[in-house]
Structures are given as structure tokens and as C-alpha cells.
Enzyme design. Sequence first.
Site: not given
Ligand code: 4GS
Length: 250
Positions: A173, A93, A120, A158
Site C-alpha cells: 500500500d 483536531p 463544540e 485491515r
Molecule cells: C476531528 C478531526 C474533528 C471537532 C468533532 C469539533 C465535533 C470535531 N476529530 N479529527 N467537535 N479533525 N472533530 O474535527 O478527529
Amino acid sequence: MDFEVISVFPELIAGVLPFGVTGRALNEQRYRVRCWNPRDVTTDNYRRVDDRPYGGGPGMVMMAEPLGRCLEGIRRTRAQEGRPDLRVACLSPQGTPLSQQKAQALSEGPGLILLCGRYEAIDQRFLDAEVDEEISIGDFVVSGGELPALLLIDAVVRLLPGVLHDAESATQDSFVDGLLDCPHYTRPESVDGVPVPSVLLSGNHRDIDRWRRRQSVLATLRKRPDLLEKARQEGRLTAEDFRDLEDGLY
Ligand code: 4GS
């Protein structure tokens, strides 16, 4: 195109790609996917890949060492095979949001080493030393990087030459010109009394193209005004689009 995927759940990766467009492309050897499990390169009796966070707090942190061994294995194997080294991307994230433009750029490259985190977090020293970029699939949290990695692979594969047939063409698309897709209809001509827009039955392809473009522009205005504003700023809207937008406001 090669994807080398680092994951403690390699079955998740292998279980999804054999279907549909990504499955056909795999059979036609247009890309390769290989999984590397950090648990397989641990040296302790418990095969640990995670440990408690320094400073306390909830959750576990993926240890740098097993990940480093995986990466070593990937690089050694690829060198033996005479394949080029690949950049390392971590799904997270904290990353740059994945976009159609990014997928397009990746489809023109040699592939990626994809690091899928679980738990985590991943020890920051490994990220700093070995990861070239972080990529996010959206502003939400999932339980592992595998599904994000699969989304990335699907979006990229793709776009590879020869993967989509004419009938599935990626050129029309959503997002390809920064706008949302127009509505689509198929047989029968009437569903519960609702007809197909008559222009689509007219056989006039100039009119059909214009109608579809207007539908795209107006759908983008209604559903994703942020995308329309970006398209405007980048000069991707025509005089006709602006006229349709004015008309569309009333
Ligand atoms: C994402 C996301 C995600 C983060 C994986 C906490 C487990 C998690 N990965 N884009 N640890 N959004 N990863 O939430 O890529």
C-alpha cells in the site's frame, strides 16, 4: 482487538463497519466493536449530555459526568468479562495526526476506548482526567468524532493478521515505506487508445518491480514532496531512487 466506542450516535458506528473488509473481519471475529451512549447513563429528565460553555460563546460543551459514567460502565463490564483495561483516545483536531505508522502500532495492541465528541467541545476536566491521547484525522473540522473513529478502526483492522487476503495485501500500500503507491492497470490492454505501460506486459518481474518503485518515487516527488523529504532523511531511499530522481527532473 476491542474497540469500545463512546458516542451519542451509536447507529453511525454500527452502520458502517459491516461492509467490505471490516465487515468480513467482524464476521470472522478478528475484532469487536461495542458502543456506549452517554445519553443512556444520564440521570436527569431531559437526558442532557451537553450544556452551555462557561465564559459564553457559541456552541455547546459535552458534560464530564455522563462521559465518566460511560467510562465506568466500560471498565466495570470489561473487568467482569476478564478483559484487559484499554487506553482512552479522543478523536479531535487537537490530536496527533493519524498515520499509517500509528495504525500499525495500534494493530499490534489490545484495542482502544474511543471517545467521539459532538457539539463544540468536551469539558477539559474530563479530557485531563481520563483521556490518554488525542488523535486527529486531519487539519479540518467535522461535525462529530464518529467518522474519525470509523476511519481509525478501518485503518487498524485491515492490518490485523489474516484480515487481508494475499491479493489485497497491505504490504504494498501507499505509505508502507513512506512513499505514495504506484499506478495500477487492469484489462483491457487498451482503454480509449491508451495502452498499458509495456513493462507491465513484459513478464520481467525485476523490471516491473524497478518500474513500480520509480513510479512511486516520482509520484511522491510531484504530489507529496514533504513525504519524499522525510523518506530521504530517514534513509529509506536507495542509490537507484536518487538516480531516478535526477533523471526525473529533466
Ligand atoms: C476531528 C478531526 C474533528 C471537532 C468533532 C469539533 C465535533 C470535531 N476529530 N479529527 N467537535 N479533525 N472533530 O474535527 O478527529
